[in-house]
Write a protein that holds these residues in place. Structure first.
Motif, mmCIF file in Angstrom:
data_model
loop_
_atom_site.group_PDB
_atom_site.id
_atom_site.type_symbol
_atom_site.label_atom_id
_atom_site.label_comp_id
_atom_site.label_asym_id
_atom_site.label_seq_id
_atom_site.Cartn_x
_atom_site.Cartn_y
_atom_site.Cartn_z
ATOM 1 N N ILE A 215 0.863 -1.156 0.039
ATOM 2 C CA ILE A 215 -0.337 -0.039 -0.190
ATOM 3 C C ILE A 215 0.698 1.273 0.070
ATOM 4 O O ILE A 215 1.903 1.191 0.828
ATOM 5 C CB ILE A 215 -0.830 0.056 1.225
ATOM 6 N N THR A 216 0.403 2.211 -0.784
ATOM 7 C CA THR A 216 1.104 3.499 -0.697
ATOM 8 C C THR A 216 0.352 4.539 -0.209
ATOM 9 O O THR A 216 -0.802 4.874 -0.771
ATOM 10 C CB THR A 216 1.837 3.808 -2.236
ATOM 11 N N LEU A 217 1.026 5.255 0.748
ATOM 12 C CA LEU A 217 0.126 6.357 1.353
ATOM 13 C C LEU A 217 0.413 7.416 0.450
ATOM 14 O O LEU A 217 1.468 8.067 0.269
ATOM 15 C CB LEU A 217 0.669 6.663 2.721
ATOM 16 N N LEU A 218 -0.770 8.238 -0.017
ATOM 17 C CA LEU A 218 -0.619 9.260 -0.999
ATOM 18 C C LEU A 218 -0.570 10.568 -0.197
ATOM 19 O O LEU A 218 0.165 11.550 -0.487
ATOM 20 C CB LEU A 218 -1.451 9.275 -2.009
ATOM 21 N N LYS A 219 -1.548 10.619 0.588
ATOM 22 C CA LYS A 219 -1.629 12.100 1.381
ATOM 23 C C LYS A 219 -2.516 11.943 2.529
ATOM 24 O O LYS A 219 -3.613 10.962 2.352
ATOM 25 C CB LYS A 219 -2.308 13.066 0.364
ATOM 26 N N VAL A 220 -2.339 12.686 3.561
ATOM 27 C CA VAL A 220 -3.256 12.733 4.906
ATOM 28 C C VAL A 220 -3.829 14.037 4.750
ATOM 29 O O VAL A 220 -2.953 15.286 4.948
ATOM 30 C CB VAL A 220 -2.510 12.123 6.228
ATOM 31 N N GLU A 221 -5.054 14.281 5.047
ATOM 32 C CA GLU A 221 -5.459 15.564 5.275
ATOM 33 C C GLU A 221 -6.897 15.559 6.084
ATOM 34 O O GLU A 221 -7.612 14.559 6.236
ATOM 35 C CB GLU A 221 -5.971 16.519 3.936
ATOM 36 N N PRO A 222 -7.169 16.753 6.703
ATOM 37 C CA PRO A 222 -8.203 16.628 7.597
ATOM 38 C C PRO A 222 -9.650 16.923 6.878
ATOM 39 O O PRO A 222 -9.416 17.088 5.860
ATOM 40 C CB PRO A 222 -8.025 17.896 8.588
ATOM 41 N N PRO A 223 -10.775 16.366 7.516
ATOM 42 C CA PRO A 223 -11.964 16.496 6.606
ATOM 43 C C PRO A 223 -12.415 17.958 6.346
ATOM 44 O O PRO A 223 -11.906 18.750 7.291
ATOM 45 C CB PRO A 223 -13.006 15.776 7.663
#
Length: 249
Positions: A215-223
């Motif tokens: 799995i590759t994590l692309l981006k984490v952002e708040p809702p």
């Protein structure tokens, strides 16, 4: 009967999670960490089985860096007998975790494996099912009641239509739901005793598992921020807004 319980180190559920400024991951600096709540329920159920005389030993396993030993010690303070850390850097994905747990199961040969149904960080709800597939053991997921009866365990499952009870032949895998029990608090004497309980450290190589990510994590952002609600003066105004603005009637 030996019971193996898997626990995971996660951000405490009372903490508001924040994303890093660059969106690369979740910001864990100076954040309180704890046992995943579903895993805590799993530990409690195993300890209760021991208190009833059904289980003879409760072994806790966690996969992660050295910091996860804190959560293992917490589980030992709650009543588990010994701990195992499988040393893996970073946050292993469910398939890797399941393969590592399979190695621990083959090494320890427990009659019952209890896991939380999911962790509150990834919310994947996959590891227990994957472990069942890899080991060929029967599984009872989303358990709200667990009753061991001889060489079988009856698991009451919470499903969309109500409750379902399945009978599994031991050895078996159970994943816990919220209503299974209410976890206890660790007392100070038990916290002190937990420091002297054995804790073994294993590597993936010891278990014959190669750790690699699929799995590759692309981006984490708040809702997205939700707009504030409004108050209406009366029912007529409410109906007008629902009809002309929201267009739901």
């Amino acid at each position: 009967m030996k019971v193996l319980v898997a626990v995971k180190r996660v951000v405490d559920y009372n903490v508001k999670v924040r994303a890093k400024a660059d969106g690369s991951d979740v910001d864990l600096n100076n954040v309180k960490m704890a046992i995943n709540p579903f895993c805590e329920i799993a530990v409690e159920e195993a300890v209760r089985l021991k208190e009833k005389g059904v289980a003879t030993e409760v072994v806790v396993v966690s996969i992660g860096g050295k910091t996860c030993q804190e959560q293992i010690r917490t589980a030992l303070a709650l009543g588990a007998d010994r701990g195992i850390q499988v040393e893996v850097e970073g946050n292993a994905e469910p398939l890797v975790v399941a393969k590592l747990l399979k190695g621990v199961v083959e090494k320890e040969e427990p009659q019952l494996v209890i896991l939380g149904k999911q962790s509150i960080d990834g919310d994947n709800n996959q590891t227990g099912q994957m472990l069942g597939a890899l080991t060929g053991m029967g599984q009872g997921t989303f358990a709200s009641e667990v009753v061991v009866d001889g060489d079988k365990v009856n698991v009451t499952r919470e499903i969309d239509g109500g409750l379902q009870t399945v009978a599994l032949t031991l050895p078996a895998i159970v994943t816990t739901d919220l209503r299974l029990n209410e976890p206890r608090y660790a007392s100070l004497p038990n916290i002190m005793k937990a420091k002297k309980k054995p804790l073994d450290v294993l590597t993936p190589a010891d278990l014959g598992v190669e750790v690699k990510s699929h799995i590759t994590l692309l981006k984490v952002e708040p809702p997205a921020e939700r707009s504030a609600g409004i108050k209406v003066a009366d029912v007529d105004q409410l109906v007008d807004k629902l009809k002309n603005e929201a267009k739901v009637i």
